[in-house]
Design an enzyme around this catalytic site. Structure first.
Site, PDB file in Angstrom:
ATOM      1  N   ARG A   1      -8.204  -0.666   5.330  1.00 17.81           N
ATOM      2  CA  ARG A   1      -7.420   0.374   4.653  1.00 17.81           C
ATOM      3  C   ARG A   1      -6.114  -0.184   4.111  1.00 17.81           C
ATOM      4  O   ARG A   1      -5.573   0.350   3.149  1.00 17.81           O
ATOM      5  CB  ARG A   1      -7.104   1.516   5.628  1.00 17.81           C
ATOM      6  CG  ARG A   1      -8.338   2.283   6.031  1.00 17.81           C
ATOM      7  CD  ARG A   1      -7.961   3.495   6.816  1.00 17.81           C
ATOM      8  NE  ARG A   1      -7.026   4.303   6.056  1.00 17.81           N
ATOM      9  CZ  ARG A   1      -6.371   5.334   6.535  1.00 17.81           C
ATOM     10  NH1 ARG A   1      -6.541   5.695   7.776  1.00 17.81           N
ATOM     11  NH2 ARG A   1      -5.546   6.024   5.780  1.00 17.81           N
TER      12      ARG A   1
ATOM     13  N   LYS B   1       0.842  -1.214   0.000  1.00 19.02           N
ATOM     14  CA  LYS B   1       0.000   0.000   0.000  1.00 19.02           C
ATOM     15  C   LYS B   1       0.871   1.255   0.000  1.00 19.02           C
ATOM     16  O   LYS B   1       0.630   2.196  -0.762  1.00 19.02           O
ATOM     17  CB  LYS B   1      -0.894  -0.017   1.253  1.00 19.02           C
ATOM     18  CG  LYS B   1      -1.468   1.322   1.623  1.00 19.02           C
ATOM     19  CD  LYS B   1      -2.235   1.290   2.921  1.00 19.02           C
ATOM     20  CE  LYS B   1      -1.442   1.512   4.187  1.00 19.02           C
ATOM     21  NZ  LYS B   1      -1.090   2.892   4.530  1.00 19.02           N
ATOM     22  N   ASN B   2       1.902   1.279   0.855  1.00 15.79           N
ATOM     23  CA  ASN B   2       2.691   2.499   1.006  1.00 15.79           C
ATOM     24  C   ASN B   2       3.663   2.748  -0.150  1.00 15.79           C
ATOM     25  O   ASN B   2       4.313   3.791  -0.204  1.00 15.79           O
ATOM     26  CB  ASN B   2       3.430   2.495   2.344  1.00 15.79           C
ATOM     27  CG  ASN B   2       2.469   2.699   3.506  1.00 15.79           C
ATOM     28  OD1 ASN B   2       1.300   3.023   3.293  1.00 15.79           O
ATOM     29  ND2 ASN B   2       2.946   2.506   4.719  1.00 15.79           N
TER      30      ASN B   2
ATOM     31  N   ARG C   1       1.057  14.670  13.284  1.00 15.47           N
ATOM     32  CA  ARG C   1       1.775  14.321  12.046  1.00 15.47           C
ATOM     33  C   ARG C   1       1.764  15.518  11.118  1.00 15.47           C
ATOM     34  O   ARG C   1       1.005  15.572  10.151  1.00 15.47           O
ATOM     35  CB  ARG C   1       1.142  13.096  11.403  1.00 15.47           C
ATOM     36  CG  ARG C   1       1.340  11.855  12.246  1.00 15.47           C
ATOM     37  CD  ARG C   1       0.642  10.672  11.673  1.00 15.47           C
ATOM     38  NE  ARG C   1       1.272  10.165  10.468  1.00 15.47           N
ATOM     39  CZ  ARG C   1       0.734   9.230   9.696  1.00 15.47           C
ATOM     40  NH1 ARG C   1      -0.429   8.729   9.984  1.00 15.47           N
ATOM     41  NH2 ARG C   1       1.359   8.796   8.630  1.00 15.47           N
TER      42      ARG C   1
ATOM     43  N   CYS D   1      -4.747  12.980  14.052  1.00 14.02           N
ATOM     44  CA  CYS D   1      -4.414  11.611  13.695  1.00 14.02           C
ATOM     45  C   CYS D   1      -4.357  10.756  14.959  1.00 14.02           C
ATOM     46  O   CYS D   1      -3.898  11.218  16.003  1.00 14.02           O
ATOM     47  CB  CYS D   1      -3.058  11.584  12.997  1.00 14.02           C
ATOM     48  SG  CYS D   1      -2.537   9.932  12.575  1.00 14.02           S
TER      49      CYS D   1
ATOM     50  N   ASP E   1       5.481   0.434  11.923  1.00 13.26           N
ATOM     51  CA  ASP E   1       4.256  -0.225  11.442  1.00 13.26           C
ATOM     52  C   ASP E   1       4.166  -1.687  11.882  1.00 13.26           C
ATOM     53  O   ASP E   1       3.155  -2.348  11.610  1.00 13.26           O
ATOM     54  CB  ASP E   1       4.159  -0.124   9.909  1.00 13.26           C
ATOM     55  CG  ASP E   1       3.886   1.298   9.456  1.00 13.26           C
ATOM     56  OD1 ASP E   1       3.467   2.121  10.288  1.00 13.26           O
ATOM     57  OD2 ASP E   1       4.094   1.597   8.262  1.00 13.26           O
TER      58      ASP E   1
END
Ligand code: EPU
Length: 466
Positions: A432, A54-55, A157, A152, A340
């Site tokens: 997500r 995803k990133n 952030r 967030c 993460d």
């Protein structure tokens, strides 16, 4: 749950002009009312395939804004953030075909006619990575209007480093009504030293610099594999970038970029999550389609915990039934231990003998999962950026609440080893960033199902955008 029949499943990707063509973009799953119900205690056995990152896919889609020709991206994960990015690009006038087939997941993006270089609050508040369009838009269109992301769930952030960097390249930036507005006739190459390492900041500036006049030197850059993947795509589009994957990246600006085809790298965080799932449940699991070279810090730490792993080209096999041992982690930028994976490691630590100290260095408020784990029986004490987890404690199934993407992954992991049934609410967070998580886990033996109401998609949007 059987996936709906669609032309996408045939692997065909018909073309439409002047509109967004969406082929099975996001199947029924993913309503904000969905819950996951998991019964723990089954070892995971067999093989599971990792999706595209995803990133890496999000900046790659934003990079399509830099050219009027088609950019074709393969190995796109079927997750909600990609759908948000599709909407973001389509709202600007881009043509985005997004298709998920059995053979591959692909998007073709054409930004030949961009009507409105704007990222609205509605989209940015659901996904902070929307700010990745700032650099490419100002570089190609000379103008960008992007909403500030706001609050967030994992801490403050800011995007000040993106803004300072673009100003160094000559953009005039103003802020009004919650929006950042950037203007430049043509950006000019410059030396930008990031005060702090930022992943999307590096990516934003990298994209902007490709079309700037002269040379840009970016220093103190993020070295994440997703940054290198973006640079590889940009170079295929005609950019001249050297040094991606190191702290110093040099970009020789060009006047135009062209179309390209690119395959997105595998998702190292999804891979890491499955590795921990296997280690926790005492399973024998082959995690295929991943890149073990992106998982070095995690693999080393798990070996310290007594997990038996074997890497082989594009796969990791976890064979683990030995007792787990406590270990300390400190989250760092790549190649350090990824933030993460911190929440998932915390779940592992609850099942390890002894005290594990977890230090979160990247984000200031990324321990929201701890309280939910405590409700399941974990012994965790938080002190600022440090958490002390004392194991091994028996976990018992409970109703828990997912607070962000990786926090929800940690709860799924806890549920897999808990006694009895766990019901995880707010599953939209996990959707997500994890493709069909329940199907993948069920395929390797987990007792997991999704329950939910078939509500219209326009559900209340969570305030906490990751
Ligand atoms: N920071 C600033 N100013 C900026 C930018 C960042 O102070 O202008 C600070 C942040 O507040 C944070 C640190 O720098 O303390 C690092 O943030 P970074 O900018 O690297 O994070 P990001 O680019 O917003 C990406 C990932 C995150 C991942 C972080 C760290 C994407 C789309 N997101 O976020 O992924 O946690 O890097 O590795 O690439 C996730 O996938 O769950 C996720 C949150």
């Amino acid at each position: 749950m059987p996936r709906p029949a669609s032309s996408a499943s045939t692997g065909a990707f018909p073309r439409t002009i002047g509109a967004t063509r969406l082929l099975q973009a996001f199947p029924r799953s993913g309503s904000s009312m969905d819950k996951l119900v998991i019964r723990g205690g089954t070892p995971l056995l067999g093989s599971v395939r990792v999706s595209g990152a995803k990133n890496a896919a999000l900046p790659a889609m934003a990079a399509a804004l830099l050219t009027e020709e088609d950019v074709i991206l393969e190995n796109i994960p079927q997750v909600r953030d990609i759908e948000t990015e599709r909407k973001l690009l389509a709202a600007m006038g881009a043509e985005v075909e997004l298709g998920y087939g059995r053979a591959q997941h692909r998007t073709t993006i054409s930004c030949s006619h961009l009507a409105k270089p704007e990222a609205s609050y509605d989209l940015v508040k659901t996904m902070r990575a929307s700010t990745l369009v700032l650099g490419p838009l100002v570089a190609r269109m000379g103008h960008a209007r992007v909403s500030l992301p706001g609050g967030c769930a994992i801490g403050a952030r800011p995007i000040d480093l993106h803004i300072k960097g673009l100003e160094k390249l000559g953009a005039k930036i103003t802020q009004e009504h919650g929006y950042i507005e950037a203007r430049a006739d043509r950006l000019k190459g410059a030396r930008v030293v990031f005060e702090k390492i930022t992943v999307t900041g590096t990516e934003d500036l990298l994209m902007a610099a490709t079309l700037a006049e002269g040379e840009t030197v970016l220093e103190n850059c993020a070295r994440e594999p997703e940054v290198s993947d973006l640079a590889a795509l940009l170079n295929k589009m005609g950019a001249r970038i050297e040094g991606a994957g190191t702290h110093t990246i040099r970009v020789h600006g060009v006047t135009k970029l062209h179309g390209a085809r690119h395959r997105i790298i595998p998702d190292r965080i999804e891979a890491g999550t499955f590795i921990i799932a296997a280690a926790l449940t005492g399973g024998d699991l082959m995690i295929s389609g991943c890149d073990p070279s992106h998982l070095g810090a995690l693999i080393e730490k798990l070996q310290e915990c007594g997990v038996s792993l074997r890497t082989n080209g594009e796969s990791v096999r976890v064979m683990s039934d030995a007792p787990l041992k406590a270990a300390d982690i400190t989250t760092e930028e790549f190649p350090g231990f990824p933030t993460d994976m911190q929440a998932q490691f915390m779940t592992l630590a609850t099942q390890a003998e002894g005290a594990s100290i977890i230090t979160e260095n990247i984000f200031e408020n990324r321990f929201m999962h701890a309280q939910e784990l405590v409700r399941m029986g974990a012994n965790i004490k938080i002190d600022g950026r440090r958490a002390v987890v004392r194991g091994k404690t028996a976990l018992s199934g409970a109703a828990v609440l997912a607070s962000d993407l990786r926090a929800s992954a940690s709860l799924v992991l806890a549920a897999l080893v808990a006694d009895g049934e766990t019901i995880i609410d707010r599953v939209y967070h996990i959707d997500r960033g994890y493709e069909r998580i329940e199907e993948k886990l069920k395929g390797v033996g987990a007792q997991i199902r999704r329950i939910g109401e078939l509500l219209p998609r326009r559900s209340p949007v969570p305030v906490s955008a990751i």
